[in-house]
Write an enzyme that holds these catalytic residues in place. Sequence first.
Site, mmCIF file in Angstrom:
data_model
loop_
_atom_site.group_PDB
_atom_site.id
_atom_site.type_symbol
_atom_site.label_atom_id
_atom_site.label_comp_id
_atom_site.label_asym_id
_atom_site.label_seq_id
_atom_site.Cartn_x
_atom_site.Cartn_y
_atom_site.Cartn_z
ATOM 1 N N CYS A 43 103.014 97.494 84.560
ATOM 2 C CA CYS A 43 101.794 98.806 83.708
ATOM 3 C C CYS A 43 102.043 98.112 81.991
ATOM 4 O O CYS A 43 100.731 98.222 81.734
ATOM 5 C CB CYS A 43 103.287 99.626 83.624
ATOM 6 S SG CYS A 43 102.497 101.095 82.728
ATOM 7 N N LYS A 52 93.846 99.190 78.846
ATOM 8 C CA LYS A 52 93.222 100.271 77.834
ATOM 9 C C LYS A 52 92.618 99.829 76.243
ATOM 10 O O LYS A 52 92.188 100.196 76.074
ATOM 11 C CB LYS A 52 94.119 101.762 77.856
ATOM 12 C CG LYS A 52 94.403 102.720 79.105
ATOM 13 C CD LYS A 52 94.481 102.497 80.268
ATOM 14 C CE LYS A 52 93.354 102.027 81.543
ATOM 15 N NZ LYS A 52 94.545 102.107 82.660
ATOM 16 N N ILE A 185 91.288 100.795 89.480
ATOM 17 C CA ILE A 185 91.002 99.408 89.248
ATOM 18 C C ILE A 185 89.667 98.837 89.162
ATOM 19 O O ILE A 185 89.337 98.541 88.240
ATOM 20 C CB ILE A 185 91.881 98.697 89.314
ATOM 21 C CG1 ILE A 185 93.715 99.203 89.303
ATOM 22 C CG2 ILE A 185 92.111 97.189 88.680
ATOM 23 C CD1 ILE A 185 95.030 98.737 89.936
ATOM 24 N N ALA A 270 89.750 94.295 93.797
ATOM 25 C CA ALA A 270 90.531 95.515 93.101
ATOM 26 C C ALA A 270 90.488 96.117 94.732
ATOM 27 O O ALA A 270 89.677 97.608 95.113
ATOM 28 C CB ALA A 270 89.991 96.111 91.808
ATOM 29 N N VAL A 271 91.406 95.475 95.805
ATOM 30 C CA VAL A 271 91.105 96.758 97.002
ATOM 31 C C VAL A 271 92.441 97.038 97.168
ATOM 32 O O VAL A 271 92.957 97.184 98.094
ATOM 33 C CB VAL A 271 90.664 95.852 98.483
ATOM 34 C CG1 VAL A 271 89.070 95.411 98.386
ATOM 35 C CG2 VAL A 271 91.519 94.434 98.090
ATOM 36 N N GLY A 272 92.851 97.157 96.308
ATOM 37 C CA GLY A 272 94.543 97.783 96.155
ATOM 38 C C GLY A 272 95.651 96.928 95.963
ATOM 39 O O GLY A 272 95.015 95.166 96.415
ATOM 40 N N VAL A 273 96.374 97.793 95.788
ATOM 41 C CA VAL A 273 97.633 96.864 95.719
ATOM 42 C C VAL A 273 98.991 97.541 96.827
ATOM 43 O O VAL A 273 99.221 98.141 97.662
ATOM 44 C CB VAL A 273 98.311 96.966 94.356
ATOM 45 C CG1 VAL A 273 97.458 97.195 93.033
ATOM 46 C CG2 VAL A 273 98.886 98.825 94.386
ATOM 47 N N ASP A 312 105.596 102.318 92.709
ATOM 48 C CA ASP A 312 104.838 101.524 93.810
ATOM 49 C C ASP A 312 105.890 101.642 94.565
ATOM 50 O O ASP A 312 105.105 101.108 96.266
ATOM 51 C CB ASP A 312 104.050 100.179 92.690
ATOM 52 C CG ASP A 312 103.176 100.833 91.986
ATOM 53 O OD1 ASP A 312 103.227 101.790 91.999
ATOM 54 O OD2 ASP A 312 102.385 99.633 91.282
ATOM 55 N N HIS A 446 88.743 126.030 68.568
ATOM 56 C CA HIS A 446 86.860 125.445 68.908
ATOM 57 C C HIS A 446 86.873 125.251 67.445
ATOM 58 O O HIS A 446 87.657 125.055 65.367
ATOM 59 C CB HIS A 446 86.347 126.726 68.854
ATOM 60 C CG HIS A 446 85.207 126.699 67.977
ATOM 61 N ND1 HIS A 446 83.864 126.217 69.086
ATOM 62 C CD2 HIS A 446 84.391 126.469 66.905
ATOM 63 C CE1 HIS A 446 83.161 125.875 68.544
ATOM 64 N NE2 HIS A 446 82.752 126.739 67.240
HETATM 65 C C1 FAD Z 1 94.877 96.648 86.127
HETATM 66 C C2 FAD Z 1 95.899 98.072 86.511
HETATM 67 C C3 FAD Z 1 95.854 99.307 86.012
HETATM 68 C C4 FAD Z 1 96.629 99.994 85.816
HETATM 69 N N1 FAD Z 1 96.417 101.271 85.125
HETATM 70 C C5 FAD Z 1 97.002 102.401 85.767
HETATM 71 C C6 FAD Z 1 97.470 103.610 84.530
HETATM 72 O O1 FAD Z 1 95.731 103.592 83.475
HETATM 73 N N2 FAD Z 1 97.818 104.122 84.301
HETATM 74 C C7 FAD Z 1 98.595 104.323 85.550
HETATM 75 O O2 FAD Z 1 99.581 105.072 85.978
HETATM 76 N N3 FAD Z 1 98.756 103.750 86.418
HETATM 77 C C8 FAD Z 1 97.891 102.291 86.201
HETATM 78 N N4 FAD Z 1 98.008 101.419 87.028
HETATM 79 C C9 FAD Z 1 99.365 100.994 88.122
HETATM 80 C C10 FAD Z 1 100.805 101.427 87.497
HETATM 81 O O3 FAD Z 1 100.957 99.906 86.522
HETATM 82 C C11 FAD Z 1 101.890 101.024 88.349
HETATM 83 O O4 FAD Z 1 101.328 102.729 88.844
HETATM 84 C C12 FAD Z 1 103.007 100.676 87.998
HETATM 85 O O5 FAD Z 1 103.567 99.284 86.631
HETATM 86 C C13 FAD Z 1 104.139 101.036 88.455
HETATM 87 O O6 FAD Z 1 106.282 101.239 88.096
HETATM 88 P P1 FAD Z 1 106.315 100.463 89.206
HETATM 89 O O7 FAD Z 1 108.091 100.448 87.730
HETATM 90 O O8 FAD Z 1 106.824 101.320 90.069
HETATM 91 O O9 FAD Z 1 106.440 98.631 89.438
HETATM 92 P P2 FAD Z 1 106.224 97.789 88.265
HETATM 93 O O10 FAD Z 1 105.053 98.325 86.673
HETATM 94 O O11 FAD Z 1 105.315 96.922 89.462
HETATM 95 O O12 FAD Z 1 107.645 96.377 87.735
HETATM 96 C C14 FAD Z 1 108.024 96.250 88.816
HETATM 97 C C15 FAD Z 1 108.899 94.994 87.955
HETATM 98 O O13 FAD Z 1 110.001 94.735 89.338
HETATM 99 C C16 FAD Z 1 110.066 93.165 88.832
HETATM 100 N N5 FAD Z 1 110.423 92.595 90.148
HETATM 101 C C17 FAD Z 1 109.622 92.611 91.336
HETATM 102 N N6 FAD Z 1 110.799 91.949 92.400
HETATM 103 C C18 FAD Z 1 112.147 91.826 91.516
HETATM 104 C C19 FAD Z 1 112.826 91.203 91.777
HETATM 105 N N7 FAD Z 1 113.304 90.903 92.916
HETATM 106 N N8 FAD Z 1 114.023 91.261 91.034
HETATM 107 C C20 FAD Z 1 113.625 91.696 89.486
HETATM 108 N N9 FAD Z 1 112.537 92.021 89.538
HETATM 109 C C21 FAD Z 1 112.071 92.522 90.616
HETATM 110 C C22 FAD Z 1 108.788 92.480 88.231
HETATM 111 O O14 FAD Z 1 108.759 91.245 88.074
HETATM 112 C C23 FAD Z 1 108.081 94.008 87.718
HETATM 113 O O15 FAD Z 1 108.112 93.567 86.368
HETATM 114 C C24 FAD Z 1 97.852 100.177 86.998
HETATM 115 C C25 FAD Z 1 97.521 98.933 87.903
HETATM 116 C C26 FAD Z 1 97.431 97.734 87.567
HETATM 117 C C27 FAD Z 1 97.326 96.183 87.619
#
Ligand code: FAD
Length: 467
Positions: A43, A52, A185, A270-273, A312, A446
């Site tokens: 994020c 952004k 994305i 950009a076919v998903g995550v 995620d 307004h």
């Molecule tokens: C280009 C892009 C734009 C986006 N824009 C938006 C938006 O505008 N609004 C929105 O709501 N969402 C957006 N998202 C989605 C958003 O980034 C994710 O939904 C969010 O980051 C998920 O948070 P998270 O904490 O689940 O995982 P993440 O943010 O992915 O964090 C997971 C962390 O875990 C760490 N990690 C992984 N495995 C291990 C391990 N075994 N040991 C220690 N650390 C580990 C990783 O290094 C990472 O830092 C966007 C995503 C992308 C790719």
Amino acid sequence: MAESNFDVIVVGGGPGGYVAAIRGAQLGLKVALVEEKHLGGICLNWGCIPTKALLRTSEIYHAMLHAADYGLSAEKVAFDLAAVVKRSRAVSKQLNRGVAHLLKKNKVTVFDGRGRLNGPGKIEVTKDGKAIAGLSAKHIILATGARARTLPGLEPDGKFVWTYMEALVPDVMPKSLLVVGSGAIGIEFASFFHTLGAEVTVVEVLSRILPVEDEEIAQHARKRFEKQGMTIMSGAKVTGLKTGKAGVTATIEDDKGKVSTLTVERVISAVGVVGNVEDLGLETTKAKTDRGAIVTDALSWTGEPGLYAIGDVAGPPMLAHKAEHEGVVCIETIAGLENIHPIDNLMIPGCTYCHPQIASVGLTEAKAKAAGHQVKTGRFPFMGNGKAIALGEPEGLVKTVFDAKTGQLLGAHMVGAEVTELIQGFVVAMNLETTEEDLMHTVFPHPTLSEMMHESVLDAYGRAIHI
Ligand SMILES: Cc1cc2nc3c(=O)[nH]c(=O)nc-3n(C[C@H](O)[C@H](O)[C@H](O)COP(=O)(O)OP(=O)(O)OC[C@H]3O[C@@H](n4cnc5c(N)ncnc54)[C@H](O)[C@@H]3O)c2cc1C
């Protein structure tokens, strides 16, 4: 090797993990957070925030190109790509430092390394392949996030075929760009690069773009993108990519089986995550995975005693605010708080920060009908709103969906300027189980764009004033 006992260990320092850790500390729990790369996760570092920052640049650039519309003159409008990227990275860095500060302030112990389950209630932390800490806790939260999905034949090479990672730090401004996938994305990058002058083609396998959005809103957005000069091919799939001297040649097959080719300088896949479920030691637990995500119940429990998954890695919607909220609900459950409210996915708003912006919450009109509701819909165009005209943003639409029998607000869908800031009004309304009557009685300031939210509600009941 550091050996420590905690109440909770959080693995992953993204918005899910760091928010859960801070909330746990607020509740008096002794919390460890293990992060292998960057506090703030995708994020702050490679997702929501840096995109952004880039889109803000393209928004200002667009406004400068149209300065004359506002009685201004701006000559020789240009951009320096390296400086644009530098600003975006600086914004990420600032927020990444902010997360480190917040964790320190809340006395969360942060481990810089990779976390892996090492038996019940145990996490081994490694750095550069070496074990640096053995941690134990009654509760472990996995918040390891997700990474770009890749499709066979469309594998990113990091140079010509980008994922969001490379697209966020482009070394060149491509003259031509193919974006594969029209989710949030893909569309945000398409909008950014198109505004800065790239010839952009978006290919979407489904019959329409922005597949999770209300069809009417997605249609409106598509028309605007096409009017801006973007090429959109829906009901088509990219079946192969070949890199040569001229660039990348994509083979595209439409839904009637017709095959064409397109050669571009760069491709963004950009076919998903897909969730980071690998190498966490899950195989030693009762936790299960399904389509790249850890399966959990409504309170993020995996089925293994003391093991939870949020954000995620726990599946869609893959959004930062869902991850954060899930983290809070999960840790409050662990802390034994009463009156916990599991997340209702319907109440999670979705925003796409392209030009025009798109924002929504709740059921689309089609989904409301499919769920058996008799619906009443209201619409209000930006053209009828004074503030939108004053801003020079006369195109857009606010649509509301009500249950015709009860008057309950089932969903709200918007396209146009600043709608990502407006949607929260409807999110609050839906959480309070608001009916059309409550919304009609509400006074909107307004002149604001928010007046269109009011008018859209009025329109559903045949009472709109300004259309
Ligand atoms: C280009 C892009 C734009 C986006 N824009 C938006 C938006 O505008 N609004 C929105 O709501 N969402 C957006 N998202 C989605 C958003 O980034 C994710 O939904 C969010 O980051 C998920 O948070 P998270 O904490 O689940 O995982 P993440 O943010 O992915 O964090 C997971 C962390 O875990 C760490 N990690 C992984 N495995 C291990 C391990 N075994 N040991 C220690 N650390 C580990 C990783 O290094 C990472 O830092 C966007 C995503 C992308 C790719």
